[in-house]
Design an enzyme around this catalytic site. Structure first.
Site, PDB file in Angstrom:
ATOM      1  N   GLU A  56       7.181  16.357  22.030  1.00  0.00           N
ATOM      2  CA  GLU A  56       6.119  16.550  21.032  1.00  0.00           C
ATOM      3  C   GLU A  56       5.629  15.201  20.516  1.00  0.00           C
ATOM      4  O   GLU A  56       6.422  14.347  20.101  1.00  0.00           O
ATOM      5  CB  GLU A  56       6.606  17.423  19.859  1.00  0.00           C
ATOM      6  N   GLU A  81       7.369  10.294  16.347  1.00  0.00           N
ATOM      7  CA  GLU A  81       6.607  10.257  15.091  1.00  0.00           C
ATOM      8  C   GLU A  81       6.880   8.903  14.415  1.00  0.00           C
ATOM      9  O   GLU A  81       8.036   8.578  14.144  1.00  0.00           O
ATOM     10  CB  GLU A  81       7.046  11.433  14.184  1.00  0.00           C
ATOM     11  N   ASP A 108       5.544   5.145  18.616  1.00  0.00           N
ATOM     12  CA  ASP A 108       4.448   5.641  19.437  1.00  0.00           C
ATOM     13  C   ASP A 108       4.980   6.503  20.599  1.00  0.00           C
ATOM     14  O   ASP A 108       5.845   6.057  21.360  1.00  0.00           O
ATOM     15  CB  ASP A 108       3.708   4.416  19.997  1.00  0.00           C
ATOM     16  N   ASP A 130      -4.321  13.115  14.640  1.00  0.00           N
ATOM     17  CA  ASP A 130      -5.232  12.472  13.685  1.00  0.00           C
ATOM     18  C   ASP A 130      -6.640  12.519  14.273  1.00  0.00           C
ATOM     19  O   ASP A 130      -6.849  12.095  15.411  1.00  0.00           O
ATOM     20  CB  ASP A 130      -4.811  11.019  13.449  1.00  0.00           C
ATOM     21  N   ASP A 166      -7.805  21.968  13.981  1.00  0.00           N
ATOM     22  CA  ASP A 166      -8.805  22.719  13.205  1.00  0.00           C
ATOM     23  C   ASP A 166     -10.057  21.864  13.053  1.00  0.00           C
ATOM     24  O   ASP A 166     -10.913  22.166  12.236  1.00  0.00           O
ATOM     25  CB  ASP A 166      -8.256  23.065  11.806  1.00  0.00           C
ATOM     26  N   THR A 204       2.576  24.762  12.189  1.00  0.00           N
ATOM     27  CA  THR A 204       2.899  23.437  11.636  1.00  0.00           C
ATOM     28  C   THR A 204       2.346  23.319  10.215  1.00  0.00           C
ATOM     29  O   THR A 204       1.524  24.124   9.771  1.00  0.00           O
ATOM     30  CB  THR A 204       2.309  22.288  12.490  1.00  0.00           C
ATOM     31  N   ARG A 205       2.763  22.244   9.533  1.00  0.00           N
ATOM     32  CA  ARG A 205       2.316  22.030   8.147  1.00  0.00           C
ATOM     33  C   ARG A 205       0.796  21.853   8.093  1.00  0.00           C
ATOM     34  O   ARG A 205       0.119  22.397   7.244  1.00  0.00           O
ATOM     35  CB  ARG A 205       3.023  20.790   7.601  1.00  0.00           C
ATOM     36  N   TYR A 206       0.253  21.077   9.047  1.00  0.00           N
ATOM     37  CA  TYR A 206      -1.197  20.847   9.047  1.00  0.00           C
ATOM     38  C   TYR A 206      -1.964  22.129   9.318  1.00  0.00           C
ATOM     39  O   TYR A 206      -3.034  22.359   8.776  1.00  0.00           O
ATOM     40  CB  TYR A 206      -1.566  19.765  10.058  1.00  0.00           C
ATOM     41  N   GLU A 207      -1.381  22.948  10.192  1.00  0.00           N
ATOM     42  CA  GLU A 207      -2.042  24.214  10.517  1.00  0.00           C
ATOM     43  C   GLU A 207      -2.092  25.116   9.281  1.00  0.00           C
ATOM     44  O   GLU A 207      -3.127  25.720   8.967  1.00  0.00           O
ATOM     45  CB  GLU A 207      -1.253  24.892  11.634  1.00  0.00           C
TER      46      GLU A 207
HETATM   47  C1  LIG Z   1      -2.384  15.008  11.249  1.00  0.00           C
HETATM   48  S1  LIG Z   1      -0.686  14.717  11.546  1.00  0.00           S
HETATM   49  C2  LIG Z   1      -0.130  16.258  12.246  1.00  0.00           C
HETATM   50  C3  LIG Z   1       1.361  16.405  12.167  1.00  0.00           C
HETATM   51  C4  LIG Z   1       1.927  17.678  12.811  1.00  0.00           C
HETATM   52  N1  LIG Z   1       1.729  17.707  14.238  1.00  0.00           N
HETATM   53  C5  LIG Z   1       1.352  18.932  12.186  1.00  0.00           C
HETATM   54  O1  LIG Z   1       0.618  19.649  12.870  1.00  0.00           O
HETATM   55  O2  LIG Z   1       1.663  19.195  11.003  1.00  0.00           O
HETATM   56  C6  LIG Z   1      -0.729  13.654  12.967  1.00  0.00           C
HETATM   57  C7  LIG Z   1       0.611  12.925  13.181  1.00  0.00           C
HETATM   58  O3  LIG Z   1       0.569  12.182  14.390  1.00  0.00           O
HETATM   59  C8  LIG Z   1       1.304  10.985  14.200  1.00  0.00           C
HETATM   60  N2  LIG Z   1       0.868  10.037  15.249  1.00  0.00           N
HETATM   61  C9  LIG Z   1      -0.319   9.384  15.334  1.00  0.00           C
HETATM   62  N3  LIG Z   1      -0.376   8.617  16.439  1.00  0.00           N
HETATM   63  C10 LIG Z   1       0.808   8.807  17.090  1.00  0.00           C
HETATM   64  C11 LIG Z   1       1.369   8.288  18.289  1.00  0.00           C
HETATM   65  N4  LIG Z   1       0.686   7.420  19.060  1.00  0.00           N
HETATM   66  N5  LIG Z   1       2.618   8.676  18.647  1.00  0.00           N
HETATM   67  C12 LIG Z   1       3.313   9.551  17.881  1.00  0.00           C
HETATM   68  N6  LIG Z   1       2.833  10.074  16.727  1.00  0.00           N
HETATM   69  C13 LIG Z   1       1.607   9.704  16.336  1.00  0.00           C
HETATM   70  C14 LIG Z   1       0.977  10.584  12.782  1.00  0.00           C
HETATM   71  O4  LIG Z   1       1.950   9.722  12.206  1.00  0.00           O
HETATM   72  C15 LIG Z   1       0.939  11.938  12.076  1.00  0.00           C
HETATM   73  O5  LIG Z   1       2.186  12.304  11.518  1.00  0.00           O
END
Ligand SMILES: C[S@@+](CC[C@H](N)C(=O)[O-])C[C@H]1O[C@@H](n2cnc3c(N)ncnc32)[C@H](O)[C@@H]1O
Length: 225
Positions: A56, A81, A108, A130, A166, A204-207
């Protein structure tokens, strides 16, 4: 393959609110035991045996990662993450549910993908990435040619890439990127296939936040051909 690591620069914060006592203990004691090691990776290096693996990207607070790992204890799960508070969330889920089949990378996802053998993953998840909604930031979106080439290389034939969002701008961008590829087959027959969360797709939390705000959420499943 175009260089997938050119977007490997991480943007945004790595640390939010201060950690409480129990959270610091998880980071100091449990995280080192579960951290993805340096160097080349495979299932034996990561889990001590040969087993199917899933990964993930950007697991946020870790509820989906932990939910999937609980559903399939015979598989190995890799969560990436960069955000420390998210890492703490995942560690809490792992400790509470006593999961032994999860490994974590605080950084990353491309760094981990790059070190896995080709055709080694059963599934890759990218949930609510993001959005980088400004056109001039489009290159920062995870779904771009380089990272998708990397995901395609690391998935087994028949393996699955799941993507959820979304965000209308991200959806349009993702459709453009995916429609230009012939190495993924979108699993869709009717609109319900992308409007309804599949049973084994943990919210997920964002969802949840998106639904609370009244947003539509879209669920995409692609098989590696
Ligand atoms: C908008 S959040 C969504 C989190 C989770 N997937 C959810 O749906 O609740 C996007 C996440 O992607 C992480 N992220 C961004 N670029 C990344 C990368 N290159 N590798 C791993 N995680 C990354 C950010 O730190 C952030 O926590």
């Amino acid at each position: 393959m175009s260089d997938p690591l050119t977007i490997g620069r991480l943007y945004g914060r790595r640390m939010g609110h201060k950690l409480r006592g129990g959270q610091s203990a998880l980071v100091e004691e449990l995280l080192p035991q579960l951290s993805v090691p340096d160097g080349p990776l495979n299932s034996t290096v990561l889990f001590g045996d040969e087993r199917p693996m899933e990964l993930e990207i950007g697991f946020g607070a870790g509820e989906h990662l932990a939910g999937q790992a609980e559903m399939r204890p015979d598989r190995g799960f890799l969560g990436c993450e960069p955000f420390l508070n998210g890492m703490v969330g995942a560690l809490q889920h792992i400790a509470e549910r006593e999961l032994t089949n999860v490994r974590l990378h605080m950084g990353d996802a491309l760094d981990v993908l790059n070190r896995l053998p080709d055709a080694s993953l059963e599934r890759v998840y990218l949930l609510h990435p993001d959005p980088w909604p400004k056109a001039r930031h489009a290159k920062r979106r995870f779904m771009n040619t380089g990272p998708m080439d990397m995901i395609a290389a690391k998935l087994k034939p028949g393996g699955e890439f799941r993507f959820g969002t979304d965000h209308p701008i991200y959806v349009a961008h993702a459709m453009m990127i995916m429609s230009g590829r012939n190495d993924f087959a979108w699993q869709v027959r009717t609109a319900q296939d992308f409007l309804t969360r599949p049973d084994d797709w943990v919210e997920t939390r964002y969802e949840r936040k998106a639904r609370r705000l009244g947003h539509e959420v879209w669920y995409f499943r692609y098989l590696r051909t």
